[in-house]
Design an enzyme around this catalytic site. Structure first.
Site, mmCIF file in Angstrom:
data_model
loop_
_atom_site.group_PDB
_atom_site.id
_atom_site.type_symbol
_atom_site.label_atom_id
_atom_site.label_comp_id
_atom_site.label_asym_id
_atom_site.label_seq_id
_atom_site.Cartn_x
_atom_site.Cartn_y
_atom_site.Cartn_z
ATOM 1 N N SER A 149 0.863 -1.172 0.000
ATOM 2 C CA SER A 149 0.000 0.000 0.000
ATOM 3 C C SER A 149 0.901 1.223 0.000
ATOM 4 O O SER A 149 2.084 1.144 0.357
ATOM 5 C CB SER A 149 -0.877 0.004 1.257
ATOM 6 O OG SER A 149 -1.539 1.238 1.435
ATOM 7 N N TYR A 162 -2.232 -0.849 10.386
ATOM 8 C CA TYR A 162 -2.202 -1.094 8.944
ATOM 9 C C TYR A 162 -0.848 -0.673 8.369
ATOM 10 O O TYR A 162 -0.243 -1.390 7.581
ATOM 11 C CB TYR A 162 -3.335 -0.312 8.276
ATOM 12 C CG TYR A 162 -3.513 -0.577 6.806
ATOM 13 C CD1 TYR A 162 -4.034 -1.784 6.362
ATOM 14 C CD2 TYR A 162 -3.186 0.389 5.859
ATOM 15 C CE1 TYR A 162 -4.215 -2.028 5.005
ATOM 16 C CE2 TYR A 162 -3.363 0.156 4.503
ATOM 17 C CZ TYR A 162 -3.881 -1.056 4.080
ATOM 18 O OH TYR A 162 -4.046 -1.296 2.744
ATOM 19 N N LYS A 166 1.927 -3.020 6.264
ATOM 20 C CA LYS A 166 2.276 -2.732 4.878
ATOM 21 C C LYS A 166 3.743 -2.316 4.714
ATOM 22 O O LYS A 166 4.363 -2.619 3.688
ATOM 23 C CB LYS A 166 1.325 -1.674 4.312
ATOM 24 C CG LYS A 166 -0.116 -2.154 4.205
ATOM 25 C CD LYS A 166 -0.242 -3.426 3.364
ATOM 26 C CE LYS A 166 -1.688 -3.822 3.124
ATOM 27 N NZ LYS A 166 -1.809 -5.008 2.237
#
Length: 301
Positions: A149, A162, A166
């Site tokens: 991401s 998150y 990533k």
């Protein structure tokens, strides 16, 4: 690098929706044999039926990519049905937000399990199969694409869990690229770093295992979910466009794949701060109103 996808095998995790499904559709059009992997059975069934109707040979498996044994069984099934795959798309992912200290152990287990361990398992199981195929056949070509991401290159606030997952995928993928270059010219790697693209990731909770459900969401987690829903839902770049970029990268042996190259200015600002030993830059410099809204919402609680 893969110069011809016809009759080659693709393994795609998260194939029931989003980038995984769109890549599977492209693979079917190119005449590939497809291994569809997803944890959501109804979405997997729909995808398998659609792609079989399109003429593709399909092996569909419901798999929790965070589970080592399930992934090992998947790899064995792929070997038995199609042999070593040529394209492996470690794409399954979930999203979660909130202030970093408010994430529970179950939150961390879930997000890292899918986003990071899913990629680890895909690499550790399929890379050896692909390298062995390359040793046996000088004409073999393989490519591994891992979905990270832009959050793997940036550190937006209220998204810590998150971001961590990533960033780890980016580091794993860059190292994989270098490791593969040491041992083979026939197997390559790429990392996909999308920004906000309308997919089902903002509704990830629908597939969260019951034993990894934490307590009621905190205020910051609810705020993060609302902001994610708005940002993802308003994205102008489509999942089919990103999927095509994945195939283009696999054809061209291009490592970094971006959906929104214009966001790289933020990456540059972050890297310059690191090099100049400055404090992390304001992530909302380009859109201060978003930062003001988030700050006000968090402090209102």
């Amino acid at each position: 690098m893969i110069s011809d996808f016809q009759a080659k095998t693709a393994v795609l995790t998260g194939a029931g929706s989003g980038f995984g499904l769109e890549c599977a559709r492209i693979g079917a059009r190119l005449g590939m044999k497809l291994v569809l992997v997803d944890v959501q059975q109804d979405a997997l069934d729909r995808a398998a039926a659609e792609l079989q109707a399109a003429g593709a040979q399909v092996l569909a498996r419901r798999v929790d990519v965070s589970d080592a044994a399930q992934m090992e069984a998947l790899a064995q099934a792929v070997q038995e049905r199609f042999g070593a795959p040529h394209l492996v798309f470690n794409n399954a992912g979930v999203a979660a937000g909130g202030l970093v200290w408010e994430s529970s152990v179950r939150d961390w287990d879930w997000v890292l399990g899918v986003n990071l361990w899913g990629v680890i398992h895909g690499v550790r199981l399929f890379a050896p199969m692909m390298l062995e195929a390359a040793r046996r056949d000088p004409a073999y070509q393989g490519h591994i694409v891992n979905t990270a991401s832009m959050a793997g290159l940036l550190t937006p606030p209220n998204m810590g869990i998150y971001n961590v997952s990533k960033h780890a995928v980016v580091a794993l993928s860059e190292t994989l690229y270098q490791d593969l270059r040491l041992v083979s010219d026939q197997v390559g790697a790429s990392v996909l770093c999308p920004y906000f693209v309308p997919t089902g990731i903002s509704q990830s909770e629908r597939n969260r295992p019951a034993d990894l459900v934490g307590g009621p969401p905190t205020a910051s987690q609810l705020i993060g979910q609302a902001m994610s829903d708005k940002a993802v839902g308003s994205g102008k770049v489509t999942a089919p466009e990103v999927a095509q970029a994945v195939f283009d990268a696999a054809s061209a042996d291009r490592f970094y794949i971006y959906s929104h190259p214009q966001a790289l200015g933020n990456v540059q600002s972050r890297m310059e701060a690191i090099l100049q030993q400055q404090n992390p830059p304001d992530p909302f410099a380009a859109k201060p109103e978003i930062g003001e809204q988030l700050r006000a919402a968090l402090r209102a609680g």
